[in-house]
Motif scaffolding. Structure first.
Motif, PDB file in Angstrom:
ATOM      1  N   UNK A 128     -14.720  -0.081  -0.491  1.00  0.00           N
ATOM      2  CA  UNK A 128     -13.193  -0.129  -0.220  1.00  0.00           C
ATOM      3  C   UNK A 128     -11.905  -1.538  -1.130  1.00  0.00           C
ATOM      4  N   UNK A 129     -11.049  -1.049  -0.779  1.00  0.00           N
ATOM      5  CA  UNK A 129     -10.340  -1.684  -1.005  1.00  0.00           C
ATOM      6  C   UNK A 129      -8.407  -2.173  -0.194  1.00  0.00           C
ATOM      7  N   UNK A 130      -7.849  -2.930   0.368  1.00  0.00           N
ATOM      8  CA  UNK A 130      -7.107  -2.747   1.359  1.00  0.00           C
ATOM      9  C   UNK A 130      -5.794  -3.491   0.664  1.00  0.00           C
ATOM     10  N   UNK A 131      -4.583  -3.107   1.108  1.00  0.00           N
ATOM     11  CA  UNK A 131      -2.918  -3.425   0.869  1.00  0.00           C
ATOM     12  C   UNK A 131      -2.506  -3.497   2.285  1.00  0.00           C
TER      13      UNK A 131
ATOM     14  N   UNK B 293     -15.010   6.114  -2.752  1.00  0.00           N
ATOM     15  CA  UNK B 293     -13.293   4.535  -2.806  1.00  0.00           C
ATOM     16  C   UNK B 293     -12.669   5.144  -1.984  1.00  0.00           C
ATOM     17  N   UNK B 294     -12.217   3.599  -1.109  1.00  0.00           N
ATOM     18  CA  UNK B 294     -11.429   3.770   0.001  1.00  0.00           C
ATOM     19  C   UNK B 294     -10.289   3.559   0.378  1.00  0.00           C
ATOM     20  N   UNK B 295      -8.364   3.106   0.201  1.00  0.00           N
ATOM     21  CA  UNK B 295      -7.942   2.625   0.045  1.00  0.00           C
ATOM     22  C   UNK B 295      -7.350   2.553   1.502  1.00  0.00           C
ATOM     23  N   UNK B 296      -7.605   1.035   2.196  1.00  0.00           N
ATOM     24  CA  UNK B 296      -6.850   1.015   3.323  1.00  0.00           C
ATOM     25  C   UNK B 296      -5.463   0.335   3.834  1.00  0.00           C
ATOM     26  N   UNK B 297      -5.156   0.829   3.942  1.00  0.00           N
ATOM     27  CA  UNK B 297      -3.286   0.470   3.621  1.00  0.00           C
ATOM     28  C   UNK B 297      -3.148   0.132   5.874  1.00  0.00           C
ATOM     29  N   UNK B 298      -2.628  -1.071   5.627  1.00  0.00           N
ATOM     30  CA  UNK B 298      -2.638  -1.581   7.009  1.00  0.00           C
ATOM     31  C   UNK B 298      -1.810  -2.228   7.055  1.00  0.00           C
ATOM     32  N   UNK B 299      -0.373  -2.744   7.967  1.00  0.00           N
ATOM     33  CA  UNK B 299       0.168  -4.010   7.633  1.00  0.00           C
ATOM     34  C   UNK B 299      -0.083  -5.562   8.875  1.00  0.00           C
ATOM     35  N   UNK B 300      -1.351  -5.423   9.103  1.00  0.00           N
ATOM     36  CA  UNK B 300      -2.378  -6.320   9.849  1.00  0.00           C
ATOM     37  C   UNK B 300      -3.478  -6.423   9.048  1.00  0.00           C
ATOM     38  N   UNK B 301      -2.999  -7.447   8.224  1.00  0.00           N
ATOM     39  CA  UNK B 301      -3.688  -8.016   7.202  1.00  0.00           C
ATOM     40  C   UNK B 301      -4.701  -8.406   7.823  1.00  0.00           C
ATOM     41  N   UNK B 302      -5.789  -8.857   9.242  1.00  0.00           N
ATOM     42  CA  UNK B 302      -6.328  -8.574   9.662  1.00  0.00           C
ATOM     43  C   UNK B 302      -7.950  -7.460  10.015  1.00  0.00           C
TER      44      UNK B 302
ATOM     45  N   UNK C  80       3.389  -0.300  -2.140  1.00  0.00           N
ATOM     46  CA  UNK C  80       1.964  -1.253  -2.830  1.00  0.00           C
ATOM     47  C   UNK C  80       0.982  -0.079  -2.675  1.00  0.00           C
ATOM     48  N   UNK C  81       0.682   0.661  -1.561  1.00  0.00           N
ATOM     49  CA  UNK C  81      -0.330   1.561  -0.771  1.00  0.00           C
ATOM     50  C   UNK C  81      -0.498   2.568  -2.205  1.00  0.00           C
ATOM     51  N   UNK C  82       0.944   3.146  -2.239  1.00  0.00           N
ATOM     52  CA  UNK C  82       1.179   4.179  -3.593  1.00  0.00           C
ATOM     53  C   UNK C  82       0.797   4.203  -4.810  1.00  0.00           C
ATOM     54  N   UNK C  83       1.440   2.991  -4.963  1.00  0.00           N
ATOM     55  CA  UNK C  83       0.932   1.963  -6.585  1.00  0.00           C
ATOM     56  C   UNK C  83      -0.348   2.226  -6.802  1.00  0.00           C
ATOM     57  N   UNK C  84      -0.985   1.312  -6.125  1.00  0.00           N
ATOM     58  CA  UNK C  84      -2.946   1.280  -5.827  1.00  0.00           C
ATOM     59  C   UNK C  84      -3.360   2.299  -6.314  1.00  0.00           C
ATOM     60  N   UNK C  85      -2.868   3.592  -5.009  1.00  0.00           N
ATOM     61  CA  UNK C  85      -3.247   4.719  -5.245  1.00  0.00           C
ATOM     62  C   UNK C  85      -3.512   5.753  -6.028  1.00  0.00           C
ATOM     63  N   UNK C  86      -2.073   5.011  -6.556  1.00  0.00           N
ATOM     64  CA  UNK C  86      -2.796   6.071  -8.426  1.00  0.00           C
ATOM     65  C   UNK C  86      -2.890   5.303  -9.266  1.00  0.00           C
ATOM     66  N   UNK C  87      -3.539   4.202  -9.282  1.00  0.00           N
ATOM     67  CA  UNK C  87      -3.882   2.930 -10.434  1.00  0.00           C
ATOM     68  C   UNK C  87      -5.585   3.102 -10.169  1.00  0.00           C
ATOM     69  N   UNK C  88      -6.114   2.979  -8.809  1.00  0.00           N
ATOM     70  CA  UNK C  88      -7.176   3.094  -9.027  1.00  0.00           C
ATOM     71  C   UNK C  88      -8.178   3.907  -8.734  1.00  0.00           C
ATOM     72  N   UNK C  89      -7.770   5.459  -8.694  1.00  0.00           N
ATOM     73  CA  UNK C  89      -8.847   5.825  -8.553  1.00  0.00           C
ATOM     74  C   UNK C  89      -9.597   6.392  -7.132  1.00  0.00           C
ATOM     75  N   UNK C  90      -8.725   5.820  -6.099  1.00  0.00           N
ATOM     76  CA  UNK C  90      -9.384   6.269  -4.764  1.00  0.00           C
ATOM     77  C   UNK C  90      -9.673   7.618  -3.988  1.00  0.00           C
TER      78      UNK C  90
END
Length: 138
Positions: A39-42, A14-23, A47-57
């Motif tokens: 994979x998911x993105x924020x 499970x990978x979380x992409x944290x990038x301010x450029x939406x595309x 938001x990245x810190x919060x999602x990482x805490x809850x998503x189990x990446x």
């Protein structure tokens, strides 16, 4: 387009992409998904810190320049929280690394970079992080 990540005996990370450029964030997440990752993105650091805490990446692909807090601060927050301290952090940026700069991440990629290198770097960072955490936590 699978690069063999699953068929070669690798688990689906499970990978979380944290990038301010939406595309860019959505494109990276899509390419990761097509290559056997979950994979998911924020778009912001908070938001990245919060999602990482809850998503189990397993890993975070982290941009340096975010609109709210920078990538180093996101990484520090992930490292300080027991719920996220085992997550591998792979920085990615177009600005390049500062020679001799210390950062709390597991890897640093400077774009442009081949996606196969991104996949391999994520896998290596997760493996190293798990080995390190295994020595720290019985």
């Amino acid at each position: 387009m699978d690069d063999g990540t699953q068929s070669a005996g690798h688990e689906r990370l499970k990978v979380l992409v944290i990038d301010d450029n939406k595309a860019h964030a959505e494109g990276l997440a899509e390419l990761l998904s097509l290559s056997g990752f979950e994979a998911s993105c924020v778009l912001t650091g908070e938001e990245g810190v919060e999602v990482a805490r809850n998503l189990g990446v397993d890993a975070v692909l982290l941009d340096m320049n975010l609109p709210d807090i920078n990538g180093f601060e996101v990484c520090r927050r992930l490292r300080r929280d027991p719920r996220t301290s085992s997550i591998a952090v792979v920085f990615h940026t177009a600005q390049g690394s500062v020679p001799g700069a210390r950062h709390p991440g597991d890897a640093f990629l400077s774009y442009p970079v081949a996606m196969k290198e991104v996949y391999a770097t994520i896998r290596k960072a997760v493996k190293r992080r798990r080995e390190t955490m295994g020595r720290i936590i019985p």
